[in-house]
Design a protein around this motif. Structure first.
Motif, short mmCIF file in Angstrom:
data_model
loop_
_atom_site.label_atom_id
_atom_site.label_comp_id
_atom_site.label_asym_id
_atom_site.label_seq_id
_atom_site.Cartn_x
_atom_site.Cartn_y
_atom_site.Cartn_z
N ASP A 96 0.72 -1.29 0.20
CA ASP A 96 -0.20 -0.08 -0.34
C ASP A 96 0.96 1.20 0.04
O ASP A 96 1.98 1.32 0.75
CB ASP A 96 -0.67 -0.02 1.23
CG ASP A 96 -2.13 -0.93 1.02
OD1 ASP A 96 -2.40 -1.14 -0.18
OD2 ASP A 96 -3.09 -1.03 2.16
N GLN A 97 0.44 2.17 -0.85
CA GLN A 97 1.44 3.34 -0.82
C GLN A 97 0.27 4.77 -0.86
O GLN A 97 -0.66 4.86 -1.44
CB GLN A 97 2.17 3.39 -2.25
CG GLN A 97 3.20 2.22 -2.45
CD GLN A 97 3.77 2.63 -3.69
OE1 GLN A 97 3.44 2.60 -4.86
NE2 GLN A 97 5.26 2.60 -3.81
N ILE A 98 0.80 5.67 -0.26
CA ILE A 98 0.16 6.89 0.12
C ILE A 98 1.08 8.07 -0.28
O ILE A 98 2.22 8.07 0.33
CB ILE A 98 -0.34 6.92 1.59
CG1 ILE A 98 -1.37 5.96 1.99
CG2 ILE A 98 -1.11 8.25 1.70
CD1 ILE A 98 -1.47 5.77 3.29
N SER A 99 0.57 8.78 -1.34
CA SER A 99 1.60 9.82 -1.58
C SER A 99 0.68 11.15 -1.35
O SER A 99 -0.49 11.30 -1.41
CB SER A 99 1.78 9.92 -3.02
OG SER A 99 0.80 10.13 -3.82
N HIS A 100 1.48 12.03 -1.03
CA HIS A 100 0.97 13.66 -0.77
C HIS A 100 1.90 14.48 -1.51
O HIS A 100 3.17 14.63 -1.41
CB HIS A 100 1.16 13.82 0.91
CG HIS A 100 0.70 14.93 1.37
ND1 HIS A 100 -0.58 15.34 1.44
CD2 HIS A 100 1.50 16.26 1.45
CE1 HIS A 100 -0.68 16.60 1.66
NE2 HIS A 100 0.28 17.14 1.62
N ARG A 101 1.14 15.42 -2.33
CA ARG A 101 1.64 16.24 -3.21
C ARG A 101 1.65 17.70 -2.66
O ARG A 101 0.13 18.21 -3.11
CB ARG A 101 1.38 15.95 -4.71
CG ARG A 101 1.80 14.81 -5.11
CD ARG A 101 1.20 14.44 -6.78
NE ARG A 101 1.28 13.03 -6.92
CZ ARG A 101 2.29 12.69 -7.97
NH1 ARG A 101 3.03 13.35 -8.67
NH2 ARG A 101 2.75 11.41 -8.03
N GLY A 102 2.29 18.28 -2.16
CA GLY A 102 2.41 19.69 -1.75
C GLY A 102 0.68 20.01 -1.07
O GLY A 102 0.45 19.24 -0.28
N LYS A 103 0.15 20.55 -1.63
CA LYS A 103 -1.38 21.11 -1.29
C LYS A 103 -2.35 20.29 -2.01
O LYS A 103 -3.68 20.48 -1.97
CB LYS A 103 -1.70 22.76 -1.36
CG LYS A 103 -0.67 23.53 -0.66
CD LYS A 103 -0.82 24.84 -0.77
CE LYS A 103 0.13 25.71 -0.13
NZ LYS A 103 0.04 27.16 -0.22
#
Length: 160
Positions: free
Chosen positions: A124-131
């Protein structure tokens, strides 16, 4: 006469059982220690899970630390694959402030033979891109690992 026939039947039955036992020990599945060595199977699965989480989790400011970790747990083709991947995404990670968190959710050891193992790993991968918010994704990998200096290192990664 009857005792001789019984003795002959017992000898033939014994030979049949001996042959059957030999066949059972000679099958490929009998040689696969993933089916018989629970301790080493658990160890290789844990080492690979931890390694994948370390190398596929990063922050924009922590890429160097992630790459150092990769050098300690990857080797061979997997190291080259990882280096190419990081070269392609490095600028994007910094510009878009991408943070990626990876966790192995299920791992199965397909084959364990001496110092070599093949595993099927679900991530499982969770990515967060800036806003832009958070995105989650799943990945499935076939991983080949080799034990070197009493540590399991990943030597090949294939996406499925």
């Amino acid at each position: 006469m009857v005792p001789a026939v019984c003795a002959a039947l017992l000898v033939l039955a014994g030979c049949g059982f001996f042959y059957g036992a030999h066949q059972a020990r000679s099958t490929p599945s009998a040689a696969n220690r993933a089916l018989t060595d629970a301790e080493e199977t658990t160890r290789v699965a844990g080492d690979v899970d931890n390694a994948l989480a370390r190398v596929f989790s990063y922050t924009p400011d922590g890429l160097e630390a992630t790459e150092r970790a990769a050098r300690s747990v990857l080797a061979g083709r997997a190291q080259r694959q990882y280096t190419e991947l990081m070269e392609r995404i490095r600028a994007d990670v910094a510009a878009r402030r991408v943070t990626l968190s990876t966790q192995a959710v299920r791992t199965g050891v397909i084959e364990l033979d001496g110092d070599s193992a093949r595993l099927l790993v679900f991530l499982d991968q969770i990515s967060h891109r800036g806003k832009a918010g958070t995105t989650s994704a799943a990945a499935q990998l076939t991983v080949t690992a080799r034990r070197e200096d009493d540590q399991w290192r990943i030597v090949d990664i294939k996406t499925r």
